[in-house]
Design a protein around this motif. Structure first.
Motif: not given
Length: 260
Positions: A102-127
């Motif tokens: 859900g953090d992805l920002r699409s250039s086309d509002d009609g084409i975006k993640p079907a589920n906004p809650n799919i984990p991609i990666v966990k970032l640590a402090e400063g990453q």
């Protein structure tokens, strides 16, 4: 002539009976749904920063497997040639925290993640993680990331259970709890297997004699599940249209050969 009967339908799946077809057509429909119905998926990723614990290739693979909504009304999904339209999904994130689809920002509002809650990666402090992902239409025959969902089918069968069997009422109740149609006759009950039905072990000894399974000719029960890219009914209708397009093309080529 083929006939359709819808048994169940919800937001993510549909179950229906198709009669009047043979196993070759049933399998052609299954393969067309899996391999030919196009959807959007990430095909290339351009990384600008990646301080996370995962390599670029791993994140790119995760992005590719995120289902993206595919607006049916804007693309000729039943055509044999694909539109070359490309959409950009951008992200700029800094830890600490989990990065989700859900953090992805699409250039086309009609084409975006079907589920906004799919984990991609966990970032640590400063990453930091900054990239552009480019999605385009594709087909499941080229990569599983473009498969619109999952499909399977079975023969429609009727199980004839003789009332000479001890505790036959138990099988009737079991079938009814499964939501299966049960017809009670004078000497037997008939269970129509619109869903899988397994006999308890105590009844296995009566199989083939007191319990007989009948295959309903040229009749199949299909279950189609969507990943979220397309409505499930659109997956089926698009697959059928693609089959017709391919058949028409094949017939036209035969006519050309015959006229030469």
């Amino acid at each position: 002539m083929a006939k359709f009967e819808i048994l169940e339908k919800n937001e993510d799946s549909i179950k229906f009976i198709v009669s009047g077809i043979d196993v070759a057509f049933a399998n052609a429909l299954r393969r067309t749904i899996l391999a030919e119905v196009p959807t959007f998926a990430v095909d290339e990723v351009e990384f600008f920063e990646n301080d996370s614990a995962l390599f670029d290739e791993i994140i790119a693979h995760r992005l590719a497997m995120i289902p993206l909504t595919t607006p049916v009304e804007r693309f000729s999904l039943d055509s044999l040639e694909l539109d070359d339209y490309t959409v950009t999904l951008s992200l700029e994130a800094e830890g600490p925290g989990m990065v989700y689809s859900g953090d992805l920002r699409s250039s086309d509002d009609g084409i975006k993640p079907a589920n906004p809650n799919i984990p991609i990666v966990k970032l640590a402090e400063g990453q930091r993680l900054v990239f552009n992902a480019y999605a385009k239409l594709g087909r499941g025959k080229d990569h599983a990331k473009w498969q619109p969902g999952f499909v399977y089918y079975k023969y429609l069968t009727r199980i004839h259970v003789s009332k000479d069997i001890p505790d036959w009422e138990e099988l009737k109740k079991l079938a009814e709890r499964r939501g299966l149609p049960v017809e009670e006759k004078k000497d037997e009950i008939v269970i129509t297997t619109t869903k899988a039905f397994y006999l308890p072990r105590k009844f296995e000894a009566y199989g083939g004699d007191k319990i007989r399974e009948e295959i309903v000719p040229n009749t199949f029960v299909f279950t189609v599940e969507t990943n979220g890219e397309l409505p499930v009914e659109e997956i089926v209708s698009t697959a059928l249209k693609i089959l017709m397009r391919k058949s028409d093309r094949f017939i036209n080529e035969l006519h050309k050969l015959a006229s030469d």
